[in-house]
Design an enzyme around this catalytic site. Structure first.
Site, short mmCIF file in Angstrom:
data_model
loop_
_atom_site.label_atom_id
_atom_site.label_comp_id
_atom_site.label_asym_id
_atom_site.label_seq_id
_atom_site.Cartn_x
_atom_site.Cartn_y
_atom_site.Cartn_z
N HIS A 156 -3.43 -5.71 1.13
CA HIS A 156 -2.69 -5.90 2.38
C HIS A 156 -2.59 -7.36 2.80
O HIS A 156 -3.45 -7.83 3.56
CB HIS A 156 -3.38 -5.13 3.50
N GLU A 159 -0.68 -8.59 5.00
CA GLU A 159 -0.41 -8.71 6.45
C GLU A 159 -1.69 -8.70 7.27
O GLU A 159 -1.69 -9.12 8.44
CB GLU A 159 0.55 -7.60 6.90
N CYS A 199 0.83 -1.20 0.00
CA CYS A 199 0.00 0.00 0.00
C CYS A 199 0.87 1.26 0.00
O CYS A 199 1.55 1.53 -0.97
CB CYS A 199 -0.97 -0.04 1.18
#
Lengths: 224, 82
Positions: free
Chosen positions: A194, A196, A86
């Site tokens: 994302h 994560e 991002c």
């Protein structure tokens, strides 16, 4: 055990989640500070999401000149695995480690949703644990995720197999539905969604982001 | 003291969602046939004399930091000299 650094800039939001994902995948997370010029001998670096320096000027434009970025650029050019998520992807583009740039979403809205992607290349340090063509669902959240590059650059990216992820339903107007790309060497990867956030079903809906963090460890083990 | 202005604009081939939003807002206000593209203006006050070297320095800074030439173009001009 692999040591994976996660950089915190002023305005970074997702550094904790990135460190947690590293830990859950079996590696040791190492916090790195923007004002330091040392990478603390880490084996790989993650530039996490957020709004570094308040997105002033352009997203990632100020972070690019943070002291630690000089080291990140040098190490990446030497082959160190670097992942930009991002805002981290925006920083990598501003640093010219990856081509192209992100502009505001075509729908002018901040988009926050579970995003379906297709894995286009497993020939990178960060995606070798996926299967080519695999469809995954991970979190997407951004206002400026609209990937732009000139036609010649796009042709080069497509021709060299440097498009790593494509949106299955383009949420932001990105050219060629591009969600993530890599450099020619395959050690630097940037993407807007994302991984994560999607490492546990309870908090992320899916675990489809986990292979990012296992891929790099497999690569590091093979090259150790 | 000299003021140098750097105008940064999205390149013509690059979509400008902000300009589009302003354009449609103008239409709602009854202004027809006005299409807006939105950029940025940087006003730089230069201490001392503005030499050609100094101007080159500003052009370099614009290229490096003020504009992202992948998506933006820029113009450097001297505004006033006192």
């Amino acid at each position: 055990m692999s040591r994976i650094g996660v950089v915190t800039f002023p305005g970074t939001l997702d550094d904790q989640d990135a460190r947690r994902a590293v830990r859950l995948s079996g590696a040791e997370p190492v916090a790195l500070w923007h004002a330091s010029d040392s990478l603390s001998d880490v084996d790989a670096v993650i530039l996490p999401g957020g709004f570094s320096y308040g997105d002033y000027l352009r997203a990632g434009a100020i972070a690019r000149f943070a002291p630690i970025m000089g080291e990140v650029v040098r190490a990446a050019e030497g082959g160190l695995p670097v992942l930009g998520i991002c805002n981290g992807f925006q920083v990598l583009c501003e640093s010219h480690l990856l081509p192209g740039a992100m502009i505001r979403n075509v729908g002018r809205k901040f988009v926050c949703r579970q995003q379906r992607l297709r894995v286009e290349s497993t020939d990178t340090v960060w995606t070798c644990d996926y299967a080519a063509g695999q469809e995954i669902t991970i979190v997407l959240k951004n206002g400026e995720g609209n990937f732009q590059a000139d036609t010649e650059t796009l042709r080069r990216l497509e021709g060299n197999n440097q498009v790593v992820f494509r949106y299955l339903d383009n949420p932001n107007g990105s050219r060629n539905d591009i969600a993530g790309i890599t450099n020619e060497r395959g050690n630097v990867v940037g993407l807007m969604p994302h991984p994560e956030h999607s490492v546990e079903v309870l908090t992320g809906g899916t675990r489809d982001g986990l292979p990012f963090f296992t891929s790099v460890q497999r690569f590091l083990a093979l090259t150790a | 003291m000299t003021r140098v202005v750097v105008d940064v604009m999205p390149k013509p081939e690059i979509l400008d969602p902000q300009g589009k939003a302003v354009t449609s807002s103008l239409q709602r206000l009854g202004h027809r046939g006005l299409e807006v593209r939105q950029g940025k203006r940087f006003e730089i006050t230069v201490a001392g004399e503005l030499t050609e070297e100094r101007l080159d320095e500003i052009r370099e800074a614009a290229e490096k930091l003020l504009a992202n030439t992948v998506i933006e173009s820029f113009v450097v001009r001297v505004e006033d000299q006192q």
